[in-house]
Write a protein that holds these residues in place. Structure first.
Motif, PDB file in Angstrom:
ATOM      1  N   SER A 149     -12.580  15.368  17.059  1.00 47.48           N
ATOM      2  CA  SER A 149     -11.593  15.570  15.998  1.00 47.48           C
ATOM      3  C   SER A 149     -10.205  15.120  16.452  1.00 47.48           C
ATOM      4  CB  SER A 149     -11.579  17.043  15.590  1.00 47.48           C
ATOM      5  OG  SER A 149     -10.551  17.300  14.681  1.00 47.48           O
ATOM      6  N   MET A 150      -9.833  15.465  17.681  1.00 45.67           N
ATOM      7  CA  MET A 150      -8.537  15.061  18.215  1.00 45.67           C
ATOM      8  C   MET A 150      -8.440  13.543  18.313  1.00 45.67           C
ATOM      9  SD  MET A 150      -8.070  17.990  21.140  1.00 45.67           S
ATOM     10  CE  MET A 150      -6.548  17.390  21.834  1.00 45.67           C
ATOM     11  N   ILE A 151      -9.507  12.904  18.764  1.00 46.73           N
ATOM     12  CA  ILE A 151      -9.511  11.445  18.901  1.00 46.73           C
ATOM     13  C   ILE A 151      -9.394  10.789  17.531  1.00 46.73           C
ATOM     14  CG2 ILE A 151     -10.943   9.466  19.534  1.00 46.73           C
ATOM     15  CD1 ILE A 151     -11.949  11.194  21.880  1.00 46.73           C
ATOM     16  N   ALA A 152     -10.131  11.294  16.558  1.00 44.02           N
ATOM     17  CA  ALA A 152     -10.060  10.727  15.204  1.00 44.02           C
ATOM     18  C   ALA A 152      -8.649  10.855  14.650  1.00 44.02           C
ATOM     19  CB  ALA A 152     -11.053  11.434  14.291  1.00 44.02           C
ATOM     20  N   HIS A 153      -8.013  11.984  14.879  1.00 49.20           N
ATOM     21  CA  HIS A 153      -6.647  12.187  14.406  1.00 49.20           C
ATOM     22  C   HIS A 153      -5.694  11.203  15.088  1.00 49.20           C
ATOM     23  CE1 HIS A 153      -3.137  14.242  12.888  1.00 49.20           C
ATOM     24  NE2 HIS A 153      -2.667  14.316  14.122  1.00 49.20           N
ATOM     25  N   LEU A 154      -5.821  11.046  16.398  1.00 50.67           N
ATOM     26  CA  LEU A 154      -4.950  10.125  17.128  1.00 50.67           C
ATOM     27  C   LEU A 154      -5.180   8.676  16.709  1.00 50.67           C
ATOM     28  CD1 LEU A 154      -5.039  11.706  20.680  1.00 50.67           C
ATOM     29  CD2 LEU A 154      -3.053  11.503  19.189  1.00 50.67           C
ATOM     30  N   GLU A 155      -6.426   8.301  16.475  1.00 46.87           N
ATOM     31  CA  GLU A 155      -6.707   6.933  16.043  1.00 46.87           C
ATOM     32  C   GLU A 155      -6.116   6.668  14.661  1.00 46.87           C
ATOM     33  OE1 GLU A 155     -10.950   6.661  16.574  1.00 46.87           O
ATOM     34  OE2 GLU A 155     -10.700   5.763  18.552  1.00 46.87           O
ATOM     35  N   SER A 156      -6.172   7.655  13.780  1.00 45.93           N
ATOM     36  CA  SER A 156      -5.549   7.519  12.452  1.00 45.93           C
ATOM     37  C   SER A 156      -4.044   7.363  12.582  1.00 45.93           C
ATOM     38  CB  SER A 156      -5.861   8.736  11.583  1.00 45.93           C
ATOM     39  OG  SER A 156      -7.222   8.830  11.323  1.00 45.93           O
ATOM     40  N   LEU A 157      -3.456   8.156  13.459  1.00 47.66           N
ATOM     41  CA  LEU A 157      -2.019   8.085  13.685  1.00 47.66           C
ATOM     42  C   LEU A 157      -1.618   6.723  14.236  1.00 47.66           C
ATOM     43  CD1 LEU A 157       0.684   9.639  13.696  1.00 47.66           C
ATOM     44  CD2 LEU A 157       0.106  10.394  16.000  1.00 47.66           C
ATOM     45  N   LEU A 158      -2.381   6.223  15.206  1.00 48.16           N
ATOM     46  CA  LEU A 158      -2.082   4.911  15.784  1.00 48.16           C
ATOM     47  C   LEU A 158      -2.242   3.796  14.751  1.00 48.16           C
ATOM     48  CD1 LEU A 158      -3.752   5.287  19.285  1.00 48.16           C
ATOM     49  CD2 LEU A 158      -1.310   5.214  18.780  1.00 48.16           C
ATOM     50  N   ALA A 159      -3.243   3.902  13.900  1.00 43.27           N
ATOM     51  CA  ALA A 159      -3.426   2.910  12.837  1.00 43.27           C
ATOM     52  C   ALA A 159      -2.248   2.925  11.877  1.00 43.27           C
ATOM     53  CB  ALA A 159      -4.728   3.178  12.084  1.00 43.27           C
ATOM     54  N   SER A 160      -1.771   4.115  11.536  1.00 44.45           N
ATOM     55  CA  SER A 160      -0.617   4.237  10.651  1.00 44.45           C
ATOM     56  C   SER A 160       0.627   3.617  11.273  1.00 44.45           C
ATOM     57  CB  SER A 160      -0.339   5.704  10.321  1.00 44.45           C
ATOM     58  OG  SER A 160      -1.412   6.261   9.622  1.00 44.45           O
ATOM     59  N   ILE A 161       0.811   3.861  12.555  1.00 38.71           N
ATOM     60  CA  ILE A 161       1.965   3.304  13.259  1.00 38.71           C
ATOM     61  C   ILE A 161       1.870   1.780  13.296  1.00 38.71           C
ATOM     62  CG2 ILE A 161       3.075   3.108  15.525  1.00 38.71           C
ATOM     63  CD1 ILE A 161       2.362   6.103  15.916  1.00 38.71           C
ATOM     64  N   SER A 162       0.680   1.259  13.550  1.00 38.62           N
ATOM     65  CA  SER A 162       0.488  -0.194  13.589  1.00 38.62           C
ATOM     66  C   SER A 162       0.778  -0.827  12.239  1.00 38.62           C
ATOM     67  CB  SER A 162      -0.934  -0.534  14.005  1.00 38.62           C
ATOM     68  OG  SER A 162      -1.187  -0.092  15.311  1.00 38.62           O
ATOM     69  N   ILE A 163       0.280  -0.227  11.193  1.00 38.51           N
ATOM     70  CA  ILE A 163       0.518  -0.750   9.834  1.00 38.51           C
ATOM     71  C   ILE A 163       2.008  -0.705   9.523  1.00 38.51           C
ATOM     72  CG2 ILE A 163       0.142  -0.269   7.382  1.00 38.51           C
ATOM     73  CD1 ILE A 163      -2.744   0.597   8.218  1.00 38.51           C
ATOM     74  N   SER A 164       2.631   0.388   9.911  1.00 38.51           N
ATOM     75  CA  SER A 164       4.075   0.537   9.669  1.00 38.51           C
ATOM     76  C   SER A 164       4.867  -0.549  10.415  1.00 38.51           C
ATOM     77  CB  SER A 164       4.506   1.908  10.171  1.00 38.51           C
ATOM     78  OG  SER A 164       5.387   2.503   9.313  1.00 38.51           O
ATOM     79  N   ALA A 165       4.476  -0.819  11.639  1.00 40.96           N
ATOM     80  CA  ALA A 165       5.168  -1.826  12.443  1.00 40.96           C
ATOM     81  C   ALA A 165       4.978  -3.215  11.845  1.00 40.96           C
ATOM     82  CB  ALA A 165       4.666  -1.792  13.880  1.00 40.96           C
ATOM     83  N   ILE A 166       3.772  -3.510  11.382  1.00 42.31           N
ATOM     84  CA  ILE A 166       3.495  -4.808  10.764  1.00 42.31           C
ATOM     85  C   ILE A 166       4.309  -4.963   9.479  1.00 42.31           C
ATOM     86  CG2 ILE A 166       1.713  -6.177   9.592  1.00 42.31           C
ATOM     87  CD1 ILE A 166      -0.267  -5.001  11.688  1.00 42.31           C
ATOM     88  N   PHE A 167       4.338  -3.910   8.681  1.00 40.45           N
ATOM     89  CA  PHE A 167       5.072  -3.948   7.437  1.00 40.45           C
ATOM     90  C   PHE A 167       6.573  -4.138   7.690  1.00 40.45           C
ATOM     91  CE2 PHE A 167       7.405  -1.737   4.014  1.00 40.45           C
ATOM     92  CZ  PHE A 167       7.002  -2.513   2.951  1.00 40.45           C
ATOM     93  N   THR A 168       7.114  -3.426   8.673  1.00 37.27           N
ATOM     94  CA  THR A 168       8.522  -3.510   8.989  1.00 37.27           C
ATOM     95  C   THR A 168       8.872  -4.908   9.524  1.00 37.27           C
ATOM     96  OG1 THR A 168       8.582  -1.156   9.501  1.00 37.27           O
ATOM     97  CG2 THR A 168      10.381  -2.487  10.374  1.00 37.27           C
ATOM     98  N   ALA A 169       7.993  -5.474  10.336  1.00 37.95           N
ATOM     99  CA  ALA A 169       8.249  -6.794  10.915  1.00 37.95           C
ATOM    100  C   ALA A 169       8.217  -7.895   9.857  1.00 37.95           C
ATOM    101  CB  ALA A 169       7.228  -7.091  12.000  1.00 37.95           C
ATOM    102  N   SER A 170       7.460  -7.671   8.791  1.00 36.31           N
ATOM    103  CA  SER A 170       7.347  -8.705   7.763  1.00 36.31           C
ATOM    104  C   SER A 170       8.511  -8.694   6.769  1.00 36.31           C
ATOM    105  CB  SER A 170       6.026  -8.540   7.009  1.00 36.31           C
ATOM    106  OG  SER A 170       6.046  -7.348   6.235  1.00 36.31           O
ATOM    107  N   MET A 171       9.373  -7.737   6.878  1.00 34.03           N
ATOM    108  CA  MET A 171      10.499  -7.638   5.933  1.00 34.03           C
ATOM    109  C   MET A 171      11.659  -8.474   6.378  1.00 34.03           C
ATOM    110  SD  MET A 171      10.368  -3.713   4.774  1.00 34.03           S
ATOM    111  CE  MET A 171      10.983  -3.914   3.121  1.00 34.03           C
TER     112      MET A 171
END
Length: 86
Positions: free
Chosen positions: A64-86
Motif C-alpha cells: 500500500s505504501m509503495i502504491a501510494h508513493l508511485e502514484s505521488l511520483l507519477a503526479s510529480i512527473s506529470i506536473s513537471a512535464i506540464f510545467t516545462a511545456s508552458m
C-alpha cells in the motif's frame, strides 16, 4: 551513507525490518540505485529478505505504501512535464 549503513544492519543483521525501511529499499531497487549502496552479494541477500517480507503479514501495508508513493511520483512527473511545456 549513514542511511545505507542503517539499512544494511537492519536488512542483513537478521532482525525485524520496519515497513518504512522495506519500502525505502524496494524503491531504491526499482530505481536501480540499490547497487550504488550495496555490493552484489548484499543486493542478493537484500532481495531474498524482501521476498521473505513479501510473504509476511506486513506485506499488505508495504504494498500500500509503495502504491501510494508511485502514484505521488507519477503526479510529480506529470506536473513537471506540464510545467516545462508552458
Amino acid at each position: 551513507l549513514a542511511v545505507a549503513g542503517r539499512l544494511r544492519a537492519e536488512l542483513l543483521g537478521g532482525g525485524d525490518v520496519s515497513a518504512n525501511d522495506a519500502v525505502l529499499v524496494i524503491l531504491l531497487d526499482r530505481a536501480g540505485c540499490l547497487k550504488r549502496y550495496f555490493s552484489a552479494f548484499e543486493c542478493h541477500d537484500i532481495r531474498k529478505k524482501l521476498y521473505e517480507l513479501s510473504r509476511s503479514d506486513s506485506a499488505v501495508m508495504v504494498r500500500s505504501m509503495i502504491a501510494h508513493l508511485e502514484s505521488l511520483l507519477a503526479s510529480i512527473s506529470i506536473s513537471a512535464i506540464f510545467t516545462a511545456s508552458m
